[in-house]
Design a protein around this motif. Structure first.
Motif, PDB file in Angstrom:
ATOM      1  N   PRO A   1       0.483  -1.246   0.000  1.00  0.00           N
ATOM      2  CA  PRO A   1      -0.006  -0.100   0.166  1.00  0.00           C
ATOM      3  C   PRO A   1       0.760   1.114  -0.051  1.00  0.00           C
ATOM      4  CG  PRO A   1      -0.557  -1.728   1.580  1.00  0.00           C
ATOM      5  CD  PRO A   1       0.548  -1.997   0.972  1.00  0.00           C
ATOM      6  N   GLY A   2       0.432   2.578  -1.403  1.00  0.00           N
ATOM      7  CA  GLY A   2       1.592   3.229  -1.213  1.00  0.00           C
ATOM      8  C   GLY A   2       2.449   3.464  -2.308  1.00  0.00           C
ATOM      9  N   PHE A   3       2.541   2.312  -2.912  1.00  0.00           N
ATOM     10  CA  PHE A   3       3.358   2.039  -4.129  1.00  0.00           C
ATOM     11  C   PHE A   3       2.559   2.254  -4.985  1.00  0.00           C
ATOM     12  CE2 PHE A   3       6.085  -1.095  -6.188  1.00  0.00           C
ATOM     13  CZ  PHE A   3       7.310   0.306  -6.913  1.00  0.00           C
ATOM     14  N   PHE A   4       2.479   2.765  -6.130  1.00  0.00           N
ATOM     15  CA  PHE A   4       2.280   2.393  -7.449  1.00  0.00           C
ATOM     16  C   PHE A   4       3.188   2.644  -8.531  1.00  0.00           C
ATOM     17  CE2 PHE A   4      -0.210   5.398  -3.899  1.00  0.00           C
ATOM     18  CZ  PHE A   4      -1.701   4.862  -3.990  1.00  0.00           C
ATOM     19  N   ILE A   5       2.707   2.476  -9.682  1.00  0.00           N
ATOM     20  CA  ILE A   5       3.509   1.752 -10.591  1.00  0.00           C
ATOM     21  C   ILE A   5       2.759   2.803 -11.896  1.00  0.00           C
ATOM     22  CG2 ILE A   5       4.853  -0.010 -12.105  1.00  0.00           C
ATOM     23  CD1 ILE A   5       4.653  -1.212 -10.418  1.00  0.00           C
ATOM     24  N   ALA A   6       3.693   3.343 -13.290  1.00  0.00           N
ATOM     25  CA  ALA A   6       4.039   4.189 -14.519  1.00  0.00           C
ATOM     26  C   ALA A   6       4.708   3.699 -15.097  1.00  0.00           C
ATOM     27  CB  ALA A   6       3.164   5.413 -13.927  1.00  0.00           C
ATOM     28  N   THR A   7       4.028   2.672 -16.023  1.00  0.00           N
ATOM     29  CA  THR A   7       5.884   2.056 -16.534  1.00  0.00           C
ATOM     30  C   THR A   7       5.099   0.913 -17.775  1.00  0.00           C
ATOM     31  OG1 THR A   7       7.987   1.222 -16.873  1.00  0.00           O
ATOM     32  CG2 THR A   7       6.257   0.200 -15.547  1.00  0.00           C
ATOM     33  N   GLY A   8       5.648   0.632 -18.943  1.00  0.00           N
ATOM     34  CA  GLY A   8       5.677  -0.243 -19.630  1.00  0.00           C
ATOM     35  C   GLY A   8       5.221   0.532 -20.820  1.00  0.00           C
ATOM     36  N   PHE A   9       5.120   1.433 -21.945  1.00  0.00           N
ATOM     37  CA  PHE A   9       3.930   2.887 -22.437  1.00  0.00           C
ATOM     38  C   PHE A   9       4.245   2.004 -23.816  1.00  0.00           C
ATOM     39  CE2 PHE A   9       3.829   5.195 -17.904  1.00  0.00           C
ATOM     40  CZ  PHE A   9       2.551   5.755 -18.590  1.00  0.00           C
ATOM     41  N   SER A  10       5.067   0.701 -24.158  1.00  0.00           N
ATOM     42  CA  SER A  10       5.089   0.767 -24.762  1.00  0.00           C
ATOM     43  C   SER A  10       5.733   1.401 -26.327  1.00  0.00           C
ATOM     44  CB  SER A  10       4.005  -0.311 -25.763  1.00  0.00           C
ATOM     45  OG  SER A  10       4.449  -1.901 -24.257  1.00  0.00           O
ATOM     46  N   GLY A  11       6.583   2.319 -26.457  1.00  0.00           N
ATOM     47  CA  GLY A  11       6.776   3.517 -27.504  1.00  0.00           C
ATOM     48  C   GLY A  11       5.137   4.909 -27.227  1.00  0.00           C
ATOM     49  N   HIS A  12       4.389   4.548 -26.375  1.00  0.00           N
ATOM     50  CA  HIS A  12       3.727   5.532 -26.373  1.00  0.00           C
ATOM     51  C   HIS A  12       3.709   6.172 -25.590  1.00  0.00           C
ATOM     52  CE1 HIS A  12       0.936   1.227 -27.935  1.00  0.00           C
ATOM     53  NE2 HIS A  12       1.838   1.815 -29.034  1.00  0.00           N
ATOM     54  N   GLY A  13       4.664   6.112 -24.829  1.00  0.00           N
ATOM     55  CA  GLY A  13       4.523   6.916 -23.945  1.00  0.00           C
ATOM     56  C   GLY A  13       4.656   8.379 -24.091  1.00  0.00           C
ATOM     57  N   PHE A  14       5.318   9.116 -24.825  1.00  0.00           N
ATOM     58  CA  PHE A  14       5.614  10.968 -25.282  1.00  0.00           C
ATOM     59  C   PHE A  14       4.440  11.498 -24.960  1.00  0.00           C
ATOM     60  CE2 PHE A  14       6.627  14.709 -27.660  1.00  0.00           C
ATOM     61  CZ  PHE A  14       7.418  15.344 -26.788  1.00  0.00           C
ATOM     62  N   GLY A  15       3.674  10.496 -26.134  1.00  0.00           N
ATOM     63  CA  GLY A  15       2.041  10.463 -26.991  1.00  0.00           C
ATOM     64  C   GLY A  15       1.136  11.189 -25.652  1.00  0.00           C
ATOM     65  N   ILE A  16       0.796  10.099 -24.939  1.00  0.00           N
ATOM     66  CA  ILE A  16      -0.006   9.606 -24.160  1.00  0.00           C
ATOM     67  C   ILE A  16       1.000  10.147 -22.451  1.00  0.00           C
ATOM     68  CG2 ILE A  16      -1.343   7.743 -25.049  1.00  0.00           C
ATOM     69  CD1 ILE A  16      -0.032   5.537 -23.315  1.00  0.00           C
ATOM     70  N   GLY A  17       1.707  10.604 -22.339  1.00  0.00           N
ATOM     71  CA  GLY A  17       2.581  10.924 -20.848  1.00  0.00           C
ATOM     72  C   GLY A  17       1.189  12.142 -19.742  1.00  0.00           C
ATOM     73  N   PRO A  18       0.959  12.748 -20.345  1.00  0.00           N
ATOM     74  CA  PRO A  18       0.510  13.975 -19.623  1.00  0.00           C
ATOM     75  C   PRO A  18      -0.377  13.339 -19.180  1.00  0.00           C
ATOM     76  CG  PRO A  18       1.099  15.055 -21.591  1.00  0.00           C
ATOM     77  CD  PRO A  18       1.676  13.433 -22.267  1.00  0.00           C
ATOM     78  N   GLY A  19      -1.782  13.085 -20.173  1.00  0.00           N
ATOM     79  CA  GLY A  19      -2.606  11.637 -19.481  1.00  0.00           C
ATOM     80  C   GLY A  19      -2.423  11.265 -18.376  1.00  0.00           C
ATOM     81  N   ALA A  20      -1.230   9.855 -18.633  1.00  0.00           N
ATOM     82  CA  ALA A  20      -0.536   9.104 -17.916  1.00  0.00           C
ATOM     83  C   ALA A  20      -0.875   9.770 -16.367  1.00  0.00           C
ATOM     84  CB  ALA A  20       0.295   8.412 -18.304  1.00  0.00           C
ATOM     85  N   GLY A  21       0.417  11.067 -16.273  1.00  0.00           N
ATOM     86  CA  GLY A  21       0.649  11.719 -15.610  1.00  0.00           C
ATOM     87  C   GLY A  21      -0.678  11.953 -14.799  1.00  0.00           C
ATOM     88  N   ARG A  22      -1.448  12.053 -15.022  1.00  0.00           N
ATOM     89  CA  ARG A  22      -2.784  13.370 -14.428  1.00  0.00           C
ATOM     90  C   ARG A  22      -3.398  11.911 -13.606  1.00  0.00           C
ATOM     91  NH1 ARG A  22      -8.274  15.484 -16.470  1.00  0.00           N
ATOM     92  NH2 ARG A  22      -9.185  15.503 -14.637  1.00  0.00           N
TER      93      ARG A  22
END
Length: 443
Positions: A386-407
């Motif tokens: 609890p308290g640990f979150f992951i945001a990774t593995g964007f498979s080449g899409h991370g730059f484009g969807i990064g702002p939405g993923a960050g939100r």
């Protein structure tokens, strides 16, 4: 050497306590820091090297909704909405422009695949549509190759990877976030099973939540915690041309090339149809999970065994937090580009656009794309910590969807109603019997 990235100096003082520590200073980590800071949450972002110096500055710079996996489309739509107002939000230039993106179809079979994807996307009322050869020629001046048609989305866009992550990080700092570079996080401290802090190479930071946005390093970080993250990395090679005034404004991809016109007048060019996969020990450990993706993309993949196998074999998979970690030994992951991929992309784009035949190459580089077995990211709480979150593995899409993923991950951390349904991105999909696979129509 990688591309030249706008610099973000580190804050000198290490806070003793914050609400959230973010591990990783790429587009995902900086976007998460920005959206948390906008909510008044105290944040420390820790980056082992420099802001956006790995894949977040080495990608094509596309920001698209088109041809996304249906599970990823709502997040892509939200990201484009954020990108459209990003320069105003961060009070700086990120290079974002609504330029349009086109996927060129060489055969009727390619075109049929695009039409099948449109059937899945219609519920979102996108402006994506099939166009014919006459409109292709009108929208892409100078194109000399005949295509069967194309999938075109006028509202998709582009941004400058070497500018965007740093601009977002500086905006987060203005809102109160602490930005620490050259500060590797060795691991997480827990008490009664939940997060209570992190140990960095400089000191300890107490916190209630940690977001891992470590890109290609995330599996290694998780493994030291006893958390299985089935992530691999593939090499993407890119070139930057000198200025070309007569080239197309709309970004496009053919069978062996993809390009984006840059703000400096040159072009970022890479291969749209090839990926170099270095076989490493994890390739064999995760073979069964990646078999469906390998079958779908078999013709695009080139495998080799080389230095990376030995490097990863020698890399410790477990370490104590009072000793240097693997993250302190490699500050910036800077692989050599695959020259053969770059040359094939160069020949392919010159066949389609003769203006590219003699344009000088100003720079080449490569980056490691963090991928998942089903080609969509993990944006998830970790149930066992609890308290640990992951945001990774964007498979080449991370730059484009990064702002939405960050939100999205920011809202998950603070317990707010998420902007999109995070269920498709849960980590547990790999262990709950869901048997996730790549969508055959997505790219």
């Amino acid at each position: 050497m990688g591309p030249r990235v706008d610099s973000v100096p580190s804050d000198e003082a290490l806070p003793t306590r914050v609400d959230v520590v973010i591990v990783g200073g790429g587009i995902i980590g900086t976007s998460t820091a920005l959206f948390l800071a906008r909510k008044g949450v105290s944040v420390a972002l820790c980056e082992k090297g420099h802001i956006a110096h790995e894949q977040s500055s080495r990608n094509w710079g596309w920001c698209r909704k088109m041809a996304r996996d249906p599970r990823e489309l709502p997040l892509a739509i939200e990201s484009l909405r954020i990108w459209e107002g990003m320069n105003e939000m961060v009070e700086a230039e990120t290079g974002f422009r609504t330029s349009g993106i086109m996927y060129l179809a060489e055969t009727r079979a390619d075109l049929a695949r695009f039409e099948d994807w449109l059937d899945h996307a219609r519920q979102y009322q996108l402006d994506s549509r099939i166009i014919g050869s006459a409109e292709i020629a009108r929208r892409l001046p100078g194109i000399a190759k005949e295509y069967a048609g194309a999938l075109f989305t006028a509202t998709d866009g582009k941004a400058e990877p070497q500018m965007a992550g740093p601009a977002i990080a500086r905006a987060a700092r203005r809102l109160g976030a602490t930005i620490l570079t050259g500060c590797a996080v060795r691991g997480i401290e827990t008490a009664a099973g939940r997060v209570v802090g992190v140990v960095t190479e400089r000191s300890r930071i107490a916190c209630g939540s940690v977001v891992l946005a470590g890109g290609a390093w995330s599996r290694l970080f998780c493994g030291n915690l006893g958390i299985e993250l089935p992530q691999l990395s593939v090499l993407a090679s890119v070139m930057r041309t000198e200025r070309l005034d007569s080239g197309p404004e709309i970004s496009a991809a053919g069978r062996l090339f993809g390009y984006r016109k840059r703000m400096d007048g040159g072009y970022t060019v890479s291969s749209a149809g090839e990926r170099l996969v270095d076989l490493v020990p994890d390739s064999f450990r995760l073979f069964r999970q990646y078999l469906p993706a390998t079958r779908i993309h078999w013709k695009k993949l080139h495998f080799r065994v080389g230095r990376r196998f030995v490097d990863e074999w020698k890399t410790p998979r477990h370490w104590n937090l009072d000793a240097p970690s693997p993250f302190e030994h490699v500050r910036v992951l800077d692989p050599d580009p695959d020259r053969s991929v770059i040359e094939r992309a160069r020949a392919s784009i010159a066949e389609a656009f003769p203006a590219f035949r003699n344009i000088p190459i100003a720079e080449t580089w490569a980056g490691m794309i963090d991928v998942m077995p089903d080609a969509i990211p993990v944006i998830s709480a970790v149930d066992k910590v609890p308290g640990f979150f992951i945001a990774t593995g964007f498979s080449g899409h991370g730059f484009g969807i990064g702002p939405g993923a960050g939100r999205l991950i920011a809202e998950m951390v603070i317990g707010a109603t998420p902007v999109v349904n995070p269920t498709p991105f849960r980590l547990s999909r790999f262990t709950d019997g869901s048997n996730p696979k790549p969508h055959p129509l997505a790219s």
